[in-house]
Enzyme design. Structure first.
Site, PDB file in Angstrom:
ATOM      1  N   LYS A  95       0.845  -1.185   0.000  1.00 31.90           N
ATOM      2  CA  LYS A  95       0.000   0.000   0.000  1.00 31.90           C
ATOM      3  C   LYS A  95       0.883   1.239   0.000  1.00 31.90           C
ATOM      4  O   LYS A  95       1.916   1.268   0.677  1.00 31.90           O
ATOM      5  CB  LYS A  95      -0.921  -0.023   1.218  1.00 31.90           C
ATOM      6  CG  LYS A  95      -1.934   1.113   1.268  1.00 31.90           C
ATOM      7  CD  LYS A  95      -2.859   0.973   2.472  1.00 31.90           C
ATOM      8  CE  LYS A  95      -3.835   2.133   2.545  1.00 31.90           C
ATOM      9  NZ  LYS A  95      -4.776   2.017   3.683  1.00 31.90           N
ATOM     10  N   SER A 101      -9.231   3.582   2.632  1.00 33.56           N
ATOM     11  CA  SER A 101      -8.100   4.078   1.879  1.00 33.56           C
ATOM     12  C   SER A 101      -7.298   2.974   1.167  1.00 33.56           C
ATOM     13  O   SER A 101      -6.399   3.285   0.384  1.00 33.56           O
ATOM     14  CB  SER A 101      -7.156   4.833   2.822  1.00 33.56           C
ATOM     15  OG  SER A 101      -6.600   3.972   3.807  1.00 33.56           O
ATOM     16  N   SER A 106     -10.628   1.407   6.553  1.00 35.37           N
ATOM     17  CA  SER A 106      -9.897   1.484   5.288  1.00 35.37           C
ATOM     18  C   SER A 106      -9.530   0.159   4.648  1.00 35.37           C
ATOM     19  O   SER A 106      -9.079   0.138   3.511  1.00 35.37           O
ATOM     20  CB  SER A 106      -8.627   2.319   5.478  1.00 35.37           C
ATOM     21  OG  SER A 106      -8.937   3.675   5.656  1.00 35.37           O
TER      22      SER A 106
END
Length: 490
Positions: A74, A149, A173
């Site tokens: 990520k 996210s 997220s």
């Protein structure tokens, strides 16, 4: 034999370890998938093909839980020597010198990173549309967003660009993009993982967690994130922790729909209730007293489908509601902004490059008095106690995963941060308060709308209840068969 991206992560793991597949073959297959589809999907902000090939060349003989398995970092996870933008124009070109713990843990487990999965600016929004680019687009409808996210990670998994991917979850997220993209997302208990445990973040909010298409693949990645053990125990850097189950127990729960006890023997789920779990069902949200929260019909249909399947499996299902928490909204906003205040950007020119929402969060956070922040933490700690006590004798609670269908790209207000924050809470009212409480939760798809969009449920566990969540999700998967569905871009 199916193409490699059609196979589950567990199948790939088994074929790699048997020698039937070579890591080079797997890596090249998924790099080709990314090259062919990423421009349209925006799953990766940076592809590191050469580094992946170098990594494969130095793997050595099979070792480690995830040996040879492709995944992605990520874009909030630092990897030494690799540009890490944190989804922000203000940090473009930053190259970390030290890797984050989650990166080191996955490397130690034998995984191969193919690049950086897209994240919104500094991970704050519940959608992944950074001005720094790219926009993470929903594989089921490219005009819809992927959530956030961990949006890029969810897109990569849902579109078959990766078999699984790690994310981080500070207010939903992992679970939000998993639900929006029709895959499985697990937020672990606070303190379970040694890296991204939550203990190091303000209020204990942010934990790392896995995303995958199947429950077993989700559990396999969780096993990899817990793979560093000494004398059979996960090595934690903090005194506070949630005790992990034995190695392999999470995967066993996900594969067999059973919970493995401390002695290593399996027992049927819900054995304490005659083979059933006692489940609550709720549409209550801690945001109910702060914003106008409406659960759309598509979200209700997903909840109904999930509850019907769980009831049909023989589990006890009853309505549940926690006590109201009218102080929650103000306290969470104070903490969220207070956490944003510590973003290490002080140069005005760099601050001016931030998106309006991020700039607002940081600016407001730096105005929060210490007393207000301490009071917010007190309120939220009391909320945690009240929420856990409110579980009573229930084994888990089921809620909608999202209150609305995946939002169109550009739906969130780009100019009015206060309205934008409210929109995020209205879209995702069931997630952030579980970060506050530190409870584990898993989202799974249970329903597809007439427009072909995935919708799902969230199952909330007791502290340290990941085995229960994985067993329940595995049983639902057997009934609902969501891994057999493929998005149009597949």
């Amino acid at each position: 034999m199916d193409a490699l991206h059609e196979q589950t992560a567990v199948e790939l793991r088994d074929r790699l370890r048997s020698g039937e597949l070579a890591p080079t073959e797997v890596t090249e297959h998924f790099l080709a998938r990314i090259a062919a589809r990423n421009d349209a999907l925006g799953a990766f902000s940076r592809v590191t093909a050469d580094l992946a090939r170098e990594r494969v060349a130095t793997l050595g003989p099979p070792s480690g839980t995830l040996w040879g398995m492709p995944t992605g970092d990520k874009d909030l996870f630092a990897r030494a020597g690799v540009p890490t933008g944190f989804g922000s124009r203000a940090l473009a070109g930053f190259v970390p010198q030290v890797s984050d713990g989650v990166v080191l843990d996955l490397d130690a487990a034998g995984a191969v990173s193919l690049g950086r999965t897209t994240a919104p600016e500094l991970g704050f929004p519940a959608y992944t549309e950074p001005l720094a680019g790219p926009v993470a687009r929903n594989p089921w409808d490219l005009q819809r967003g992927a959530g956030g996210s961990s949006g890029g990670a969810a897109v990569a998994v849902a579109a078959g660009l990766l078999p699984f991917a790690p994310g981080s979850d500070g207010g939903g997220s992992v679970r939000i993009p998993a639900a929006a993209c029709g895959v499985v997302g697990l937020k672990p208990s606070r303190g379970l993982l040694p890296s991204g445990s939550g203990i190091e973040s303000p209020g204990g909010l942010v934990v790392n967690g896995p995303l995958a298409r199947t429950t077993a693949d989700t559990a396999l990645l969780l096993e990899g994130m817990l793979a560093r053990r000494a004398d059979g125990r996960v090595a934690h850097p903090y005194t506070l922790r949630t005790e992990a189950a034995g190695a392999g127990a999470y995967l066993a729960a996900a594969q067999r729909g059973e919970v493995v006890g401390p002695d290593g023997t399996a027992r049927a789920v819900g054995a304490e209730h005659g083979g059933r779990f006692r489940l609550g069902v709720s549409t209550w949200s801690a945001w109910d007293d702060y914003y106008d929260i409406t659960v759309d019909p598509e979200a209700t249909a997903a909840l109904d489908a999930g509850v019907a399947a769980l009831s049909g499996l023989g589990h006890g299902v009853e309505e549940h509601r926690w006590d109201p928490a009218p102080e929650y909204g103000d306290a969470f906003r104070s903490l969220w902004m207070g956490g944003a205040s510590a973003v290490p950007i002080d140069d005005q020119a760099a601050l001016d490059q931030l998106e309006p929402l991020t700039r607002w969060l940081i600016g407001r956070g730096r105005e929060v008095p210490a007393r207000e922040l301490v009071e917010a933490l007190r309120v939220l700690t009391a909320f945690e106690r009240r929420l856990i006590a409110g579980l009573g004798s229930l084994d888990a609670v089921v809620t909608p995963a999202l209150a609305m269908t995946p939002r169109p790209v550009g739906w969130f207000d780009p100019e009015d941060p206060d309205r934008n924050f409210a929109q995020q809470c209205q879209y995702t009212p069931f997630t952030s308060w579980l970060n506050v409480a530190g409870l584990p939760a898993i989202t799974v798809p249970t329903h597809w709308t007439d427009d072909g969009l995935p919708m799902g449920i969230q199952i909330i566990g007791r502290p340290g209840g990941e085995l229960t969540l994985l067993a329940l999700a595995a049983q639902l998967e057997d009934v609902l068969r969501w891994p057999e569905r493929r998005p149009p871009v597949w």
